[in-house]
Structure formats: structure tokens, C-alpha cells
Design an enzyme around this catalytic site. Structure first.
Site, PDB file in Angstrom:
ATOM      1  N   ASP A   1       5.479  26.879 -34.756  1.00 53.33           N
ATOM      2  CA  ASP A   1       6.408  27.218 -35.578  1.00 53.33           C
ATOM      3  C   ASP A   1       6.038  26.735 -36.959  1.00 53.33           C
ATOM      4  O   ASP A   1       5.208  25.741 -37.061  1.00 53.33           O
ATOM      5  CB  ASP A   1       7.479  26.484 -35.285  1.00 53.33           C
ATOM      6  CG  ASP A   1       8.455  26.797 -36.232  1.00 53.33           C
ATOM      7  OD1 ASP A   1       8.866  27.707 -36.578  1.00 53.33           O
ATOM      8  OD2 ASP A   1       9.222  25.772 -36.676  1.00 53.33           O
TER       9      ASP A   1
ATOM     10  N   CYS B   1       0.714  -1.196  -0.047  1.00 51.94           N
ATOM     11  CA  CYS B   1      -0.020   0.026   0.012  1.00 51.94           C
ATOM     12  C   CYS B   1       1.036   1.307  -0.134  1.00 51.94           C
ATOM     13  O   CYS B   1       2.152   1.051  -0.023  1.00 51.94           O
ATOM     14  CB  CYS B   1      -1.155   0.141   1.150  1.00 51.94           C
ATOM     15  SG  CYS B   1      -0.093   0.425   2.723  1.00 51.94           S
TER      16      CYS B   1
ATOM     17  N   CYS C   1       3.259   1.734   2.931  1.00 44.07           N
ATOM     18  CA  CYS C   1       4.652   1.026   2.636  1.00 44.07           C
ATOM     19  C   CYS C   1       5.497   1.934   2.089  1.00 44.07           C
ATOM     20  O   CYS C   1       6.645   2.152   2.348  1.00 44.07           O
ATOM     21  CB  CYS C   1       4.292  -0.084   1.974  1.00 44.07           C
ATOM     22  SG  CYS C   1       3.387  -1.413   2.762  1.00 44.07           S
TER      23      CYS C   1
END
Length: 770
Positions: free
Chosen positions: A440, A27, A30
Site C-alpha cells: 500500500d 520431555c 510428558c
């Protein structure tokens, strides 16, 4: 989940970060536990652990050797109860790591399934005898104890193991809440049962089924969550693993792909995967490059063309000379860029990080307060215990921790499939406020492949005019500009050139042997009008006529080699530079540019065309693709100033470019998008890279980024809303612990499912194909 450290000393910007794979996290808490341990190491300026990508990254402060620091990280991670898989030393490290993750996911899925099945088989009869009075018999509680004990002890062991590992370092995780809730229910019931049997306690209700049901439902949720989240990394794993394992050399021998070296020639037959990046030296084939560019239509490639490893030759055989191998191939670089982006930390995640870090201790404290509150207000111990356990179970912050990293993983992976590379989570957030997009012209809106349409040079004789044009082509052959290449390619003749100089935004100049009318050396100037002191009327007329057709007029003239002018001297000391020749080049607008401009408008963006070309030629291109605002005749060095000017007007600007001269503007823009067919410098300066040259991919990039950001915000909202609404209900005793366990699992599955929806993002190119 990834969590920032509280305080971090200034890092040595030259110190490279150290990254290790981590296995065993269940999880986001952790990740926070590991991150806290790493942040306390000497030599670490900052630490970041990503639960979704299973990576631990520390920014060293430069005081400790990187190898020593990596060993310290391995030791710390192992001491916290997690694993650091062995890493490959060759260029396929990333692919190897993804294979490890796939094996680890498969093992976790199998383990959760096995533990869930055992828990379910034991919990069903346990619930029956606990909740149906007709099935209860004398001493049924002892059978309940026998059924519940394997569930709470063995099936829930992954949660207990993580809890113990965290507790050793005075830390807590989501597993801590599960362990406390289930073990408390089992212990309470066992004490009551044994106490009543020995006469020490009066008979009261037992909660064996509560602990067992909680474990069963959470295991079911984790099993489904791991199965779903394992699919989140499919896209990036495909980039790393979709490669040929061997290569067939010209002489027919077969070698491992890893043994290919630059310069080796290998053969790709119809239907085979190109082994590595290279240039085609023989053969012709339609190459499916969808894995790299996201373009579904194969591209015809013949001798002299470049091919990318991982693409497929669909209908022809190619002989290819390897130009890049191993970790230097485009596919490996794309995979690495995506991987780095997935390990980044979004600004929107920081609030979730701060909340998650204090969430578990706060919930434990709240559970104790709930227990005390119920007892103080005169309620029975059973009711107080039930409410306290419900608070523990409903509060697990799994959804909160998954909300951001999982969406980033899926979003960036889907982007890679579409040929859109995101530099980091911050780029996703920057797309939200963009209001104006600057395009551009050359190479972005147009193909950028110039062709010479006409060339006219002054001269009393044809030979003299031809000699001047040969001199111009010889000078242009020294330049890498697309216009110069078109002029150089049009004339094979070359004469000796020296002293070549590029004049930014104006043109080029060089001394050419025998270029003067009398056969002596001359400085040949090639470029725009601003390079010349005088343009004769007939040349000006030709230039304006070509520009009205959207073409570009290039002028050329000569000056005495002895003048020393090179275009920089004062007019008073050198003769006026007169245009003597005009060369007209033409570019072609990309067939999809008009659709791209419509897509930008659909995204709510104002579109601006920016070019160094003259206004007449720029307007023709703008009218063709549907752009109303044109900023023309801008020197390369001034493009960034144009972007800054738009920002000063209040616009949030995205810039799309492909050339070296676009790099400052890309960096200045709030969001820089580099067209991948352009230069490395442009890609380095950008936030998003479009692998293909299709301008619609830029619209896809912005749309996907916004969709990913929206998914993150949705995930965070529901994760916070779920806990905000459910915790008070649990504390008030309205929510049964078993229902809380089901709701907790459901919230995680919602976040996973919502993130996986990004896999279905189609984009504007797909809509056009339909």
C-alpha cells in the site's frame, strides 16, 4: 511438544480457551501424556500442551463453566505427577509466570548438576574396575553393585518418577525408556551376582557400569539441554520484565507501577524507563524504543507525542500522562501476542506429533523383538540383552519433540526483539510460498503524514475564495483521513457543519452554513475527480501539474443545500457538480523504502505498488523506490479484489498495509503484514505485525519467518535421521548402550543449539546500519 487429539467434537467457537502453566515436564512425551489426560476430560473439544512454553491449553466445548474446567485441568495435571503453579490475578500474570519459569529452570539446572556430579564421581571408579582387568579383585562385583546402586536409584530418580507417574495412567514417556534400560541392566546384574553367590546361577558377565554410564551421560545431556533451552525464552521474558517497578508522580511522590491509573501524570528523568504508555505533556527527550520496535536509533519525542512503557528516555526529562496501564500497555500486548504465537501448533509439526505419540510403545516392542531375535538366532543372553538395551536408549525421542516448539519459541522471541510480531506458527509456514508482495502506498511506502502545498479557489473576491477554503477545511476536519487532516490543519477557521458523509473512494460531503456564494447554506463536496461532473480546464491543468510531481490533488465544489444530492442523486434532477477549488497535498517517501524494495527482491519477491491515488502520482513514488508494477486508482473496497486477481494469476501474495481500508486485502492475501503505526483493524486482519513504521522490518519479518521454518525443517530432519540410522545399528548389536546414551544426548543438544542460532538473526536493518 504439542500433539493433537485424535477426535474432537465441534467446539463452541464462542467458548474461550483455558490455559494453565505446567511445571515438571522433562520431555515432549510428558507433554503428550498430559495432553492425552486433558483431552479425555468432559467439556474439552481439543487439548494442546506445549513442552517448550510449558503451557496447557484446552478449547472448551461450552458445556462446562471455565472455572470448573480449569479446576478439572489442575486436578488431572497433578494426578499425572506435574504441577500447576499459582497464578497472579493482576495484569502482570504473564510476567509472573515467566519469573516462575526462570526460577523453575534454575532449580532444574541445579538439580541435574547435583545428580550428574554424584553419578560421575561414582561411575568413574565403577568403569575402571569393570573394564580394566588389572584392577579387578576377588568380589569386585560387590563393589560395583555398591557404586552403581546410588547412580541408578538416586541420580536417575527424576526419570523413574516420571515413568511411575505415566504408568499410573497406562502411558509411557521418554523416561520410560531410560528407566527400563537402566533398571534392567542393574537388575540383571544383581540377579546374576546374587545367584552366583548362592550357587543358584553360573557366573556370567554383569552390566553395572552400563546402567551407571547411561544415567551419567543422559544426566549430562539433560543438564546442558535445560541450560540451553532456558535461554530460548529470554526475549519474551525481557518483554515481560523490562519495566520500571515504580513511577514518580508530578508532586515527587513515588508509587508502584501497578498503582498507576489512566490520567495520572508521572515524571521520567534521563536514563529512566518510562513506567507506562502515555502522552508527553511537558519536556523533550530522545527515547530509546528498541525493546519494542527493534530500531536502534532513539526517536525524538516532545509535548503531544506518544511514548510506550518500557522504553528509555535517554537525554531529557518528560512529564507523561498515562493513557494505558497494566495488561493494556503495548508491551504487555506484544508479550501476550508472542506468547500466544509460541503456544500455537505448526502444520509441519503434525507429522512429528503423530510419530512421537506411538514412538515409545513401538520402541519397547522393538527392544523385545531384538532380544527375542538374538536369542532365537542362537546368540548368548548377554549379547541379546546388550542389543535390547541399546535400542531402548538410542530411541529416546527428545530431539523429535524439541525440534518444532523450541525453534518457534526462539524465532518469535527474536522477532519481538526486532519489532516483528508473528500471529502464529501458520504464518511462518505461509512465508515459504509467497512470490509477490503488494505494498500500500500511503503510510506504508510513504510517511503518511500529508502537508498542504497549495490551495486555489475560484471567486470574484479574495474573501469569497477564503470562505470556500474555510468551508472545505471545516468539512475535512470531520474526517480521519491523512489528506483531510492535512487540509484541516492548514486552516484554523471553522464554520458550522452538519450532515457529514464519507463517500468510499471518492471523498466527503457535508452541508456548511453560509458556504454558498450568496451566503446561504451549501453542500460542500471534497475529493477526487470522480466526485465531480465537471472539472474546469484551469483546475485540471493545475491538478495534472501537481500529480506529475508525485503530489495529490484534491478538488472541492459546492451544490445547493436544497438539492438533496449529497453526491448520490441522479444527474437529471440536480445541477452538475463543478470543481471550484484545488488543494494540493504532498507526502514524503520514507527514507528506507528503497532499501526495503531491494530487500524484497533479494528475497525473490515481485513487488507491486497498490494505491487509490492517481497513476501519475503513484508512478512518481514507484520510480523513487524502484517499483516497476503499479496498480493505481483502486477504490478501498476493490483492494481485496486486486489481491484475489493476482492470486488467480498463480501468485502467492503478501500484502503490506496500515489502514482500515487495507484490512480486507490483508485478510485476502496469503500473508498479511500490518505496519504497526496503522490501525487496530489492520493489525487484527494481518498475520504479521510490524511495530515500527520502517518498511524494511517487513523484509526482516519474511526473512526471519523463513529462517525459523528452515530451522524447524532442519531439526526434524536430523531428529528423524538420527533415529532412523541409529535404531538398526543398535538392534544389530553394532552400537554399545553407553555410546547410544551419548548419541541420544548429542541429538538433543544439536536441536537446541540449532534453534538458538536464530537468536543471532540480524535482518536487513542491521545490515544497513553496518
Amino acid at each position: 511438544m504439542s500433539t493433537p487429539t485424535d477426535t474432537a467434537p465441534a467446539a463452541d467457537s464462542n467458548a474461550a480457551p483455558v490455559t494453565l502453566p505446567v511445571e515438571g515436564m522433562t520431555c515432549s512425551s510428558c507433554a503428550a501424556t498430559i495432553q492425552g489426560g486433558l483431552a479425555r476430560l468432559d467439556g474439552v473439544a481439543d487439548a494442546n500442551v506445549n513442552f517448550a512454553t510449558r503451557r496447557a491449553t484446552v478449547q472448551a466445548d461450552g458445556t462446562i463453566d471455565p472455572d470448573v474446567l480449569a479446576e478439572m485441568m489442575r486436578s488431572t495435571i497433578a494426578s499425572l505427577g506435574y504441577e500447576v503453579p499459582a497464578q497472579e490475578a493482576d495484569g502482570d500474570q504473564l510476567a509472573h509466570e515467566h519469573e516462575q519459569h526462570a526460577r523453575s529452570d534454575a532449580a532444574r539446572i541445579a538439580d541435574y548438576r547435583r545428580r550428574f556430579m554424584v553419578a560421575a564421581v561414582l561411575t568413574v571408579p565403577l568403569m575402571a574396575i569393570s573394564m580394566i582387568p588389572a584392577l579387578q579383585f576377588g568380589g569386585w562385583e560387590w563393589l560395583a553393585l555398591a557404586l552403581a546402586t546410588p547412580v541408578v536409584a538416586w541420580s536417575a530418580w527424576p526419570f523413574h518418577r516420571a515413568t511411575i507417574g505415566a504408568a499410573r495412567h497406562l502411558s509411557t514417556t521418554m523416561d520410560t525408556l531410560v528407566t527400563i534400560g537402566t533398571v534392567a541392566a542393574w537388575t540383571w546384574s544383581t540377579v546374576v551376582l546374587v545367584g552366583h553367590a548362592t550357587g543358584a546361577l553360573a557366573h556370567t558377565h554383569v552390566y553395572f557400569e552400563t546402567g551407571a554410564v547411561i544415567v551419567t551421560l543422559i544426566l549430562l545431556g539433560k543438564w546442558m539441554e535445560v541450560r540451553s533451552s532456558a535461554r530460548a525464552g529470554d526475549a519474551i521474558r525481557a518483554l515481560s520484565t523490562h519495566q520500571a517497578s515504580t513511577a514518580t508522580l508530578e508532586d515527587g511522590s513515588i508509587i508502584d507501577r501497578a498503582d498507576l491509573e489512566i490520567g495520572m501524570r508521572f515524571v521520567t528523568r534521563p536514563g529512566e524507563i518510562v513506567a507506562t504508555d502515555g502522552v508527553v505533556v511537558d519536556g523533550e527527550a530522545a527515547v530509546d524504543a528498541s525493546l519494542v520496535t527493534g530500531e536502534s536509533v532513539p526517536v525524538r519525542v516532545e509535548a503531544g507525542g506518544d511514548v510506550v512503557g518500557g522504553t528509555v528516555a535517554t537525554d531529557g526529562a518528560l512529564t507523561i500522562e498515562a493513557t494505558r496501564v497494566g495488561s493494556q500497555t503495548m508491551l504487555a500486548q506484544i508479550a501476550r501476542m508472542v506468547d500466544e504465537a509460541q503456544n500455537g501448533r505448526a502444520r509441519v509439526q503434525r507429522l512429528a506429533d503423530r510419530v512421537a505419540r506411538i514412538f515409545v510403545p513401538a520402541v519397547i516392542a522393538l527392544s523385545v523383538l531384538t532380544l527375542a531375535g538374538w536369542l532365537v538366532t542362537g546368540h548368548g543372553a548377554a549379547d541379546a540383552f546388550t542389543a535390547a538395551v541399546a535400542v531402548l536408549i538410542i530411541s529416546c525421542p527428545c530431539a523429535l519433540g524439541l525440534a518444532t516448539p523450541l525453534a518457534i519459541m526462539v524465532g518469535t522471541g527474536r522477532g519481538a526483539q526486532l519489532g516483528v510480531l508473528v500471529k502464529g506458527p501458520e504464518a511462518l509456514e505461509d512465508t515459504r510460498e509467497v512470490t509477490t508482495i503488494v505494498l500500500d502506498k500511503t503510510g506504508t511506502v510513504t510517511e503518511g503524514r500529508m502537508t498542504l502545498v497549495s490551495a486555489v479557489a475560484a471567486g470574484d473576491h479574495k474573501d469569497e475564495a477564503e470562505a470556500l477554503l474555510d468551508a472545505v477545511a471545516s468539512v475535512e476536519a470531520r474526517s480521519e483521513h491523512p489528506i483531510a487532516k492535512a487540509i484541516a490543519d492548514s486552516r484554523p477557521g471553522r464554520v458550522p457543519v452538519k450532515g457529514f458523509r464519507a463517500l468510499a473512494g471518492s471523498g466527503v460531503v457535508a452541508t456548511v452554513k453560509g458556504a454558498a456564494a450568496d451566503g446561504s447554506n451549501a453542500e460542500v463536496h471534497v475529493g477526487s475527480r470522480r466526485l465531480f461532473d465537471e472539472v474546469p480546464a484551469e483546475i485540471e491543468e493545475l491538478a495534472q501539474a501537481s500529480e506529475r510531481e508525485g503530489r495529490t490533488a484534491v478538488l472541492a465544489g459546492r451544490a445547493p443545500a436544497s438539492s438533496g444530492g449529497l453526491g448520490t442523486g441522479a444527474l437529471a434532477v440536480r445541477p452538475p457538480l463543478v470543481a471550484e477549488a484545488i488543494l494540493v497535498v504532498s507526502d514524503v517517501v520514507k527514507p528506507t523504502s528503497h532499501e526495503a524494495v531491494e530487500a524484497f527482491r533479494d528475497l525473490g519477491l515481485d513487488v507491486v505498488l497498490l494505491t487509490g491515488d492517481n497513476m501519475r502520482a503513484a508512478k512518481v513514488v514507484a520510480d523513487e523506490v524502484g517499483i516497476e508494477r503499479v496498480i493505481a486508482e483502486v477504490l478501498p473496497a476493490d483492494k481485496a479484489d486486486v489481491v484475489a486477481g493476482l492470486q488467480a494469476e498463480g501468485a502467492r501474495v503478501a500484502m503490506v498495509g496500515d489502514g482500515i481500508n487495507d484490512a480486507p486485502a490483508l485478510a485476502q492475501a496469503d500473508l498479511g503484514l500490518a505496519v504497526g503505526t496503522g490501525t487496530d483493524v489492520a493489525r487484527e486482519a494481518s498475520d504479521l505485525t510490524i511495530v515500527s513504521g520502517d518498511l524494511r522490518a517487513a523484509a526482516d519479518a519474511i526473512a526471519l519467518s523463513r529462517r525459523t521454518l528452515s530451522t524447524i525443517r532442519g531439526n526434524l530432519f536430523w531428529a528423524f535421521a538420527y533415529n532412523t540410522a541409529a535404531i538398526p545399528l543398535a538392534a544389530l548389536g553394532i552400537l554399545n548402550p553407553m555410546i547410544a546414551a551419548a548419541a541420544m544426548g548429542g541429538s538433543s543438544l544439536f536441536v537446541v543449539g540449532n534453534s538458538l542460532r536464530l537468536r543471532g538473526f540480524a535482518g536487513y536493518r542491521s545490515a544497513s546500519a553496518d
